[in-house]
Design a protein around this motif. Structure first.
Motif, PDB file in Angstrom:
ATOM      1  N   SER A 168       1.849   3.615  -1.471  1.00 27.19           N
ATOM      2  CA  SER A 168       0.889   3.174  -0.529  1.00 27.19           C
ATOM      3  C   SER A 168       0.102   1.792  -0.706  1.00 27.19           C
ATOM      4  O   SER A 168       1.018   0.630  -0.691  1.00 27.19           O
ATOM      5  N   MET A 169      -1.131   1.621  -0.972  1.00 24.59           N
ATOM      6  CA  MET A 169      -1.476   0.176  -1.272  1.00 24.59           C
ATOM      7  C   MET A 169      -0.834  -0.581  -2.613  1.00 24.59           C
ATOM      8  O   MET A 169      -0.349  -1.431  -2.677  1.00 24.59           O
ATOM      9  N   GLY A 170      -0.526   0.582  -3.405  1.00 22.72           N
ATOM     10  CA  GLY A 170       0.294   0.159  -4.697  1.00 22.72           C
ATOM     11  C   GLY A 170       1.566  -0.478  -4.279  1.00 22.72           C
ATOM     12  O   GLY A 170       2.049  -1.561  -4.890  1.00 22.72           O
ATOM     13  N   GLY A 171       2.447   0.107  -3.123  1.00 27.57           N
ATOM     14  CA  GLY A 171       3.662  -0.642  -2.760  1.00 27.57           C
ATOM     15  C   GLY A 171       3.461  -2.121  -1.947  1.00 27.57           C
ATOM     16  O   GLY A 171       4.288  -2.792  -2.347  1.00 27.57           O
ATOM     17  N   ARG A 172       2.338  -2.140  -1.304  1.00 25.57           N
ATOM     18  CA  ARG A 172       1.890  -3.486  -0.674  1.00 25.57           C
ATOM     19  C   ARG A 172       1.680  -4.286  -1.773  1.00 25.57           C
ATOM     20  O   ARG A 172       2.365  -5.557  -1.981  1.00 25.57           O
ATOM     21  N   ALA A 173       0.956  -3.799  -2.856  1.00 24.27           N
ATOM     22  CA  ALA A 173       0.922  -4.878  -4.128  1.00 24.27           C
ATOM     23  C   ALA A 173       2.091  -5.188  -4.720  1.00 24.27           C
ATOM     24  O   ALA A 173       2.269  -6.268  -5.172  1.00 24.27           O
ATOM     25  N   ALA A 174       2.863  -4.210  -4.995  1.00 28.16           N
ATOM     26  CA  ALA A 174       4.196  -4.572  -5.430  1.00 28.16           C
ATOM     27  C   ALA A 174       5.026  -5.337  -4.750  1.00 28.16           C
ATOM     28  O   ALA A 174       5.779  -6.202  -5.286  1.00 28.16           O
ATOM     29  N   LEU A 175       5.014  -5.248  -3.359  1.00 30.42           N
ATOM     30  CA  LEU A 175       5.817  -6.140  -2.588  1.00 30.42           C
ATOM     31  C   LEU A 175       5.320  -7.785  -2.436  1.00 30.42           C
ATOM     32  O   LEU A 175       6.120  -8.546  -2.602  1.00 30.42           O
ATOM     33  N   ARG A 176       3.992  -7.690  -2.730  1.00 29.19           N
ATOM     34  CA  ARG A 176       3.420  -8.935  -2.659  1.00 29.19           C
ATOM     35  C   ARG A 176       3.837  -9.937  -4.023  1.00 29.19           C
ATOM     36  O   ARG A 176       3.888 -11.130  -4.057  1.00 29.19           O
ATOM     37  N   VAL A 177       4.041  -9.211  -5.076  1.00 27.99           N
ATOM     38  CA  VAL A 177       4.358 -10.006  -6.288  1.00 27.99           C
ATOM     39  C   VAL A 177       5.721  -9.886  -6.594  1.00 27.99           C
ATOM     40  O   VAL A 177       6.212 -10.143  -7.760  1.00 27.99           O
ATOM     41  N   ALA A 178       6.629  -9.330  -5.779  1.00 30.19           N
ATOM     42  CA  ALA A 178       8.048  -9.097  -5.901  1.00 30.19           C
ATOM     43  C   ALA A 178       8.835 -10.409  -6.143  1.00 30.19           C
ATOM     44  O   ALA A 178       9.893 -10.261  -6.891  1.00 30.19           O
ATOM     45  N   GLY A 179       8.385 -11.734  -5.705  1.00 27.54           N
ATOM     46  CA  GLY A 179       9.059 -12.658  -5.913  1.00 27.54           C
ATOM     47  C   GLY A 179       8.730 -13.374  -7.552  1.00 27.54           C
ATOM     48  O   GLY A 179       9.174 -14.318  -7.728  1.00 27.54           O
ATOM     49  N   HIS A 180       7.949 -12.560  -8.319  1.00 30.40           N
ATOM     50  CA  HIS A 180       7.582 -13.104  -9.492  1.00 30.40           C
ATOM     51  C   HIS A 180       9.182 -13.329 -10.347  1.00 30.40           C
ATOM     52  O   HIS A 180       9.910 -12.295 -10.118  1.00 30.40           O
ATOM     53  N   PRO A 181       9.471 -14.204 -11.236  1.00 23.08           N
ATOM     54  CA  PRO A 181      10.728 -14.432 -11.921  1.00 23.08           C
ATOM     55  C   PRO A 181      11.059 -13.108 -12.634  1.00 23.08           C
ATOM     56  O   PRO A 181      12.163 -12.775 -12.910  1.00 23.08           O
ATOM     57  N   ARG A 182      10.196 -12.314 -13.238  1.00 16.26           N
ATOM     58  CA  ARG A 182      10.613 -11.365 -14.211  1.00 16.26           C
ATOM     59  C   ARG A 182      10.858  -9.981 -13.367  1.00 16.26           C
ATOM     60  O   ARG A 182      11.342  -9.135 -13.952  1.00 16.26           O
ATOM     61  N   VAL A 183      10.305 -10.015 -12.140  1.00 14.41           N
ATOM     62  CA  VAL A 183      10.643  -8.632 -11.340  1.00 14.41           C
ATOM     63  C   VAL A 183      12.160  -8.556 -10.776  1.00 14.41           C
ATOM     64  O   VAL A 183      12.486  -9.278 -10.025  1.00 14.41           O
ATOM     65  N   ARG A 184      12.701  -7.453 -11.395  1.00 16.33           N
ATOM     66  CA  ARG A 184      14.033  -7.451 -11.006  1.00 16.33           C
ATOM     67  C   ARG A 184      14.258  -6.680  -9.636  1.00 16.33           C
ATOM     68  O   ARG A 184      15.214  -6.494  -8.948  1.00 16.33           O
ATOM     69  N   GLY A 185      13.256  -5.794  -9.328  1.00 16.41           N
ATOM     70  CA  GLY A 185      13.219  -4.848  -7.974  1.00 16.41           C
ATOM     71  C   GLY A 185      12.084  -4.111  -7.754  1.00 16.41           C
ATOM     72  O   GLY A 185      11.125  -3.952  -8.658  1.00 16.41           O
ATOM     73  N   VAL A 186      11.872  -3.719  -6.646  1.00 16.46           N
ATOM     74  CA  VAL A 186      10.802  -2.957  -6.284  1.00 16.46           C
ATOM     75  C   VAL A 186      11.257  -1.553  -5.489  1.00 16.46           C
ATOM     76  O   VAL A 186      12.269  -1.742  -4.576  1.00 16.46           O
ATOM     77  N   VAL A 187      10.491  -0.422  -5.942  1.00 15.10           N
ATOM     78  CA  VAL A 187      10.794   0.653  -5.015  1.00 15.10           C
ATOM     79  C   VAL A 187       9.375   1.022  -4.715  1.00 15.10           C
ATOM     80  O   VAL A 187       8.244   1.115  -5.217  1.00 15.10           O
ATOM     81  N   GLY A 188       9.316   1.156  -3.204  1.00 22.15           N
ATOM     82  CA  GLY A 188       8.004   1.253  -2.497  1.00 22.15           C
ATOM     83  C   GLY A 188       8.017   2.657  -1.817  1.00 22.15           C
ATOM     84  O   GLY A 188       8.829   3.084  -1.085  1.00 22.15           O
ATOM     85  N   LEU A 189       7.133   3.363  -2.250  1.00 22.06           N
ATOM     86  CA  LEU A 189       6.732   4.703  -1.832  1.00 22.06           C
ATOM     87  C   LEU A 189       5.646   4.770  -0.577  1.00 22.06           C
ATOM     88  O   LEU A 189       4.449   4.635  -1.159  1.00 22.06           O
TER      89      LEU A 189
END
Length: 218
Positions: free
Chosen positions: A106-127
């Motif tokens: 939910s809101m945490g999914g939005r937050a994860a997608l906002r920072v997905a371009g960070h160089p250490r982020v390998r991937g995002v699972v948004g629920l």
């Protein structure tokens, strides 16, 4: 407001970290108050943490949860995304420069997608992520994203997730959406399926292959 002592709580540490999974629970559109010590959105994610922990045991995978300073996203303040960035920085200080998979609801999914371009982020699972129509995607080029959304969700719109995936792919992201037939926003319908699918997606994203793992709702 004074910042909490830590932006991330390490649920499963590792003596020789090789990778990390950060979990971001849901929240509200607005709310400047601090989350209570025990809250339902956080509790909802504990079965995911347990199952991911079992699946990655002995592999040097650190599991952590992001600690929010406020209950809401709060418009232009984007508080949850700010806390996600703080958590990524703190995680690097604590466990080193390891790749990270984000799991957000939910809101945490939005937050994860906002920072997905960070160089250490390998991937995002948004629920059941919150994906407003104007949500930016330009930063997601080359990101690996899987959104999972129930077709009976009445809180966040699965069609908005599908549109977000379309725009992200047009911008160069490796993105896809997996529908959950009969799934609701709280993931209380077919909970075992949500937990197993998320775990499979996370373990796939932890493997540095060129494309997101493929999975089908059954």
């Amino acid at each position: 407001m004074e910042e909490p002592a830590s932006a991330v709580s390490l649920t499963v540490p590792a003596s020789e970290p090789q990778a990390a999974v950060l979990v971001l629970h849901g929240g509200r559109a607005d709310g400047l108050e601090a989350p209570p010590p025990w809250n339902l959105p956080g509790a909802r994610m504990r079965p995911f943490v347990r199952m991911i922990g079992r699946a990655t045991a002995g592999q040097g995978v650190v599991l952590g949860t992001v600690r929010y300073r406020h209950r809401g996203w709060n418009g232009d303040r984007q508080d949850a995304a700010r806390d996600a960035r703080r958590a990524l920085a703190e995680l690097a200080d604590r466990v080193g420069d390891v790749p990270v998979v984000l799991v957000g609801h939910s809101m945490g999914g939005r937050a994860a997608l906002r920072v997905a371009g960070h160089p250490r982020v390998r991937g995002v699972v948004g629920l059941a992520p919150w994906c407003p129509a104007a949500e930016p995607v330009a930063h997601l080029a080359d990101s690996r994203i899987v959104l999972v959304h129930g077709d009976r969700d009445r809180t966040t719109d699965p069609r908005a997730s599908q549109e977000f995936v379309r725009r992200a792919r047009a911008g160069g992201a490796e993105a896809r959406m997996i529908p959950v037939p009969g799934g609701d926003h709280a993931m209380l319908r077919r909970p075992g399926f949500w937990h197993r699918l998320t775990t499979r997606l996370v373990t796939g994203l932890l493997d540095p292959t060129p494309r997101p793992p493929r999975a089908a709702a059954r």
